[in-house]
Design a protein around this motif. Structure first.
Motif, PDB file in Angstrom:
ATOM      1  N   ASP A  53       0.824  -1.220   0.000  1.00 10.21           N
ATOM      2  CA  ASP A  53       0.000   0.000   0.000  1.00 10.21           C
ATOM      3  C   ASP A  53       0.861   1.275   0.000  1.00 10.21           C
ATOM      4  N   PRO A  57      -2.822   4.908   3.562  1.00 11.56           N
ATOM      5  CA  PRO A  57      -4.124   4.230   3.395  1.00 11.56           C
ATOM      6  C   PRO A  57      -4.504   4.236   1.917  1.00 11.56           C
ATOM      7  N   THR A  58      -4.872   3.083   1.465  1.00 10.72           N
ATOM      8  CA  THR A  58      -5.117   2.887   0.034  1.00 10.72           C
ATOM      9  C   THR A  58      -6.550   2.434  -0.176  1.00 10.72           C
ATOM     10  N   ASN A  59      -7.166   2.992  -1.128  1.00  7.64           N
ATOM     11  CA  ASN A  59      -8.495   2.568  -1.535  1.00  7.64           C
ATOM     12  C   ASN A  59      -8.380   1.757  -2.809  1.00  7.64           C
ATOM     13  N   TYR A  60      -9.247   0.803  -2.902  1.00  9.41           N
ATOM     14  CA  TYR A  60      -9.265  -0.030  -4.096  1.00  9.41           C
ATOM     15  C   TYR A  60     -10.593   0.164  -4.800  1.00  9.41           C
ATOM     16  N   THR A  61     -10.498   0.318  -6.029  1.00  5.19           N
ATOM     17  CA  THR A  61     -11.714   0.400  -6.837  1.00  5.19           C
ATOM     18  C   THR A  61     -11.592  -0.564  -7.995  1.00  5.19           C
ATOM     19  N   TYR A  78     -19.014  -4.026  -3.247  1.00  2.72           N
ATOM     20  CA  TYR A  78     -17.729  -4.439  -2.723  1.00  2.72           C
ATOM     21  C   TYR A  78     -17.864  -5.310  -1.484  1.00  2.72           C
ATOM     22  N   ASN A  84     -11.800  -7.217  -0.524  1.00  2.00           N
ATOM     23  CA  ASN A  84     -11.108  -7.249  -1.815  1.00  2.00           C
ATOM     24  C   ASN A  84     -11.887  -8.037  -2.848  1.00  2.00           C
ATOM     25  N   ALA A 105      -5.686   0.797  -7.244  1.00  2.00           N
ATOM     26  CA  ALA A 105      -5.295   1.099  -5.863  1.00  2.00           C
ATOM     27  C   ALA A 105      -4.944   2.578  -5.800  1.00  2.00           C
ATOM     28  N   ASN A 107      -3.864   5.775  -3.338  1.00  2.00           N
ATOM     29  CA  ASN A 107      -3.534   6.424  -2.073  1.00  2.00           C
ATOM     30  C   ASN A 107      -3.072   7.839  -2.384  1.00  2.00           C
TER      31      ASN A 107
END
Lengths: 581, 230
Positions: A53, A57-61, A78, A84, A105, A107
């Motif tokens: 990451d 803090p990482t967001n995943y889309t 989600y 995930n 991903a 951040n």
């Protein structure tokens, strides 16, 4: 101035960068799409793996677009699929269309996108394991118990409409075994297992597969205990039965060993040999024949009243010179001596028992007709032959010094053991008694005696013993005969000789013969029986000389040269078997 | 008189012989089930036709998948052919349903026409596929043999479908236009990559269309024969 500003900005940026680097922060690594699966060809879920990451803090889309469309969509859900993951509901699922899916991903430092994944829902079908696995042990009445496994299709599969075609695989094993027993069933949702090991705990698992797609996971283990039942008991019962039978066999063997002989005699009684009452074997061994005969004489001999019926048929001796045919005759005998021959037809009552062959010896002791002694080896079939005549030869009495006269008992045409059929129609070749010798031989033959056998006493038969074949005629042969028949080794005066004219022996070979008289020399004169009507025989022939002895020990007698006629002898002679030994 | 009698006897014997031989020959004929449409139109029962068709379509799809995977493994690794395969099927003009609800709402007549159109439109490409795979250098037998098999089975399935169609929808117009394949030049191009890409596309489309046919047939089978109670 401008140059200073630009450089200042660059410197600050570099400062930020170095500061961030010193902190360890970076844009996230590319995530990776792991797999997408559709449980029922109506929805599907995709999972990805996040990368590093980057310290932030990482967001995943997840973004995707469909084949033939340009619009990019974001994942609708989600949550349902877990972390995930992205869940595509029915609304968002199309079959036979390629999905191009990407995960991003994000951040603070940046965005990283995964490699696109090309997904066609048709080819990513993997159902859930089958549900509601139930195990049931069934006990039918006349069969061994069997296991009935039932289940239902997995969730989210539409099998009824035919949209989802499914196949199942079941595996089971006893708990401690290593190898699974697998069964494959297309379509049906139950299975029966028959060959179970009793007393074992079985583990069962099931999985399924679409017509085109991946196998599901194995369901959780289901277990069932098979009870111990009859087959095991059966074995122990059979062991018990085997031991018991072995014990019984041992007991029987022991009993047989101890009392073997008596048991054998009980089950299979020995065939009784002929016995003469009063006959003492030991005396015989000693060789004292006189004592022996005395012993015999002391018995009720000759047979008395019950043999009367037959004895009444006795021969007729009508010579004025007759000697006592029966030196110590009982009443019946004297009677018979003078009685004309007649065919006395009495009831069978006495006869029947007399006719029994096995009781031949006893019968004559008892007041039975000893004609039964002459029963042929053929057996009692002839008993009922009403036409047969019986001839029973009686040994001459031993007490009289004068010779023993064999008696020929001629029965009437009543049933008797002797098949001496008068009329030719009843002629049986087996019973071709041409002469006394035949009779005698047969009688004795029936008894199974040899020349030396002295059991024939009761049979009173003349025996054409084999020793006759020595060729000695006259006295010697007669002696033999008398021996055999009379059981008296007395060589003399066995055969009374006729002194005067003697009746003829019947021309018919099957005639019974009768002793006409006994001559002084002890020569027996044999004559064919005459028809009563004709009274005393006339011009009869006397056969008192032995001509020859044939093979079968048939004595062929010839008329005494003193006799008047000779011709009649020829016929029986012809009938006799021709060959001389 | 005698000659007449003998000739009559011979004639009757001949007749008997003919009858017997006819009976024996008739026994050799495969006995088919009852003819519902009269003696002139003996047909296999619909259930048997569907069973047979489902089996064949399932088989064709299995073969197509194997063939595609084989080709992908050998010729398409790392080449990114998939990107070029999007929207490349010549049958995409056919309005086929694309999920369960759509398929269930489609009338079986429409579905069957779609199936027939797909089958017919693949006759030609399959024939050329076999020819061109044969000419491909180093073509593995696994691909070639499957291509040949698929071509044969496709013809058989088409025949069966036409029979089913005739029974389920008697009197419907038989021929409807079907998409025509025009990808032959790309199969024959000299550029190896381009050619392999063309093969890839064709096999990809074949796999998809065979899946469609298989799914629609199974749906129809359950709907018509088993009354939605498979």
């Amino acid at each position: 101035m401008k140059e200073n500003a630009a450089s200042r900005v660059v410197f600050i940026l570099l400062l930020f960068l170095s500061v961030s680097l010193l902190n360890g922060q970076s844009p996230p690594e590319k995530p990776k799409l792991v797999k997408c699966r559709s449980p029922g060809k109506e929805t599907f879920t995709c999972w990805w793996e996040p990368g590093a990451d980057g310290g932030l803090p990482t967001n995943y889309t997840l973004t995707y677009h469909k084949e033939g469309e340009t619009l990019i969509h974001e994942c609708p859900d989600y949550k349902t699929g877990g972390p995930n993951s992205c869940y595509f509901s029915k609304k968002h699922t199309s079959i036979w269309k390629m999905y191009v899916i990407t995960v991003n991903a994000i951040n603070q430092m940046g965005i990283s996108s995964s490699d696109p994944l090309y997904v066609d829902v048709t080819y990513i079908v993997e159902p859930e394991p089958p549900a509601n696995l139930t195990l049931e042990l069934k006990h039918p009445e006349d069969r061994k118990p069997y296991l009935w496994i039932k289940w239902s299709p997995p969730t989210m599969t539409d099998v009824k409409s035919g949209w989802f075609i499914i196949q199942y695989e079941i595996r089971l094993k006893p708990e401690k075994a290593t190898d699974w027993e697998t069964h494959f069933t297309p379509k049906q949702t139950q299975l029966k297992i028959f060959n179970l090991y009793p007393g074992q705990k079985y583990l069962v698992q099931i999985r399924c597969k679409p017509d085109h797609g991946y196998w599901s996971e194995w369901s959780p283990e289901s277990s069932i205990q098979i009870p111990n039942d009859f087959p095991v008991k059966d074995t122990s019962m059979w062991i018990f039965v085997a031991i018991l039978s072995a014990v019984i066999c041992l007991i029987m063997v022991w009993a047989v060993a101890l009392k073997g002989y008596s048991m054998v005699t009980c089950i299979l009684p020995p065939v009784p040999g002929p016995k003469i009452k009063g006959f003492d074997v030991h005396l015989l061994e000693k060789g004292k024949s006189e004592e022996l005969l005395r012993a015999l004489e002391s018995q009720d001999f000759p047979p008395t009243s019950d043999c009367e019926d037959l004895l009444m048929e006795f021969i007729e001796v009508d010579d004025c010179e007759d000697q006592q045919l029966m030196p110590r005759p009982s009443k019946e005998h004297t009677e018979q001596g003078v009685k004309p021959m007649h065919l006395d037809l009495d009831s069978d009552s006495g006869r029947g028992s007399c006719d029994s062959p096995s009781l031949l010896s006893e019968k004559c002791d008892e007041p039975q007709a000893h004609p039964s002694k002459f029963h042929t080896p053929e057996g009692p079939e002839k008993l009922e032959n009403p036409e047969t005549n019986l001839t029973c030869l009686q040994a001459p009495q031993s007490t009289s010094g004068e010779g023993k006269i064999p008696y020929f008992l001629a029965n009437g045409p009543k049933s008797s053991t002797w098949p001496f059929p008068q009329p030719p129609s009843l002629y049986s070749p087996r019973y071709s008694y041409h002469n006394i010798a035949d009779v005698c031989e047969l009688a004795l033959g029936m008894a199974g005696t040899t020349a030396t056998s002295l059991d024939q006493t009761d049979q009173h038969a003349l025996k054409a013993s084999k020793t006759i074949e020595t060729g000695r005629e006259g006295k010697a042969t007669k002696q033999r005969e008398s021996e055999g028949c009379s059981s008296k080794p007395d060589q003399d005066t066995v055969w009374p000789r006729p002194q005067d004219k003697t009746p003829l022996i019947s021309a018919k070979p099957l005639e019974y013969v009768e002793i006409h008289k006994v001559s002084q020399d002890g020569v027996l004169a044999l004559f064919p029986k005459q028809n009563e009507k004709f009274g005393a025989p006339e011009a009869s022939k006397e056969y008192s000389k032995v001509s020859r002895v044939t093979d079968s020990n048939i004595l062929v007698l010839v008329p005494d040269p003193q006799a008047q006629n000779l011709t009649l002898l020829e016929e029986p002679a012809k009938k006799a078997p021709p060959a001389l030994p | 008189m005698d000659s007449k009698g003998s000739s009559q006897k011979a004639g009757s014997r001949l007749l008997l012989l003919l009858v017997v031989s006819n009976l024996l020959l008739c026994q050799g004929v495969v006995s088919t089930p009852v003819c519902p449409n009269g003696p002139g139109n003996c047909q296999v029962s619909l259930r048997d036709l569907f069973d047979r068709a489902v089996m064949v379509s399932h088989y064709i799809h299995d073969l197509s998948s194997e063939m595609f995977n084989e080709f992908d493994k050998r010729y398409a690794q790392g080449k990114g052919f998939i990107t070029m395969a999007l929207n490349s099927c010549h049958t995409s003009s056919l309005p086929t349903p694309e999920d369960k609800e759509q398929a269930q709402q489609t009338h079986h007549e429409v579905l069957m026409s779609l199936i027939l159109g797909l089958l017919r439109s693949w006759n030609d490409p399959l024939y050329h596929l076999v020819t061109e795979v044969r000419g491909m250098k180093g073509a593995p037998d696994a691909i070639l043999s499957r291509a040949i098999e698929i071509e044969e089975e496709n013809k058989r399935l088409l025949e069966g479908m036409e029979m089913i169609f005739g029974q389920v929808i008697p009197g419907a117009k038989e021929t409807e236009p079907y998409p025509v394949w025009s990808g032959l030049p790309s199969l024959q191009t000299k550029d190896e990559d381009a050619r392999y890409s063309a093969f890839y596309n064709l096999l990809h489309c074949l796999r998809r269309d065979s899946s469609k046919i298989d799914t629609y047939l199974k749906l129809l089978n359950c709907r018509i024969i088993y009354n939605n109670n498979c």
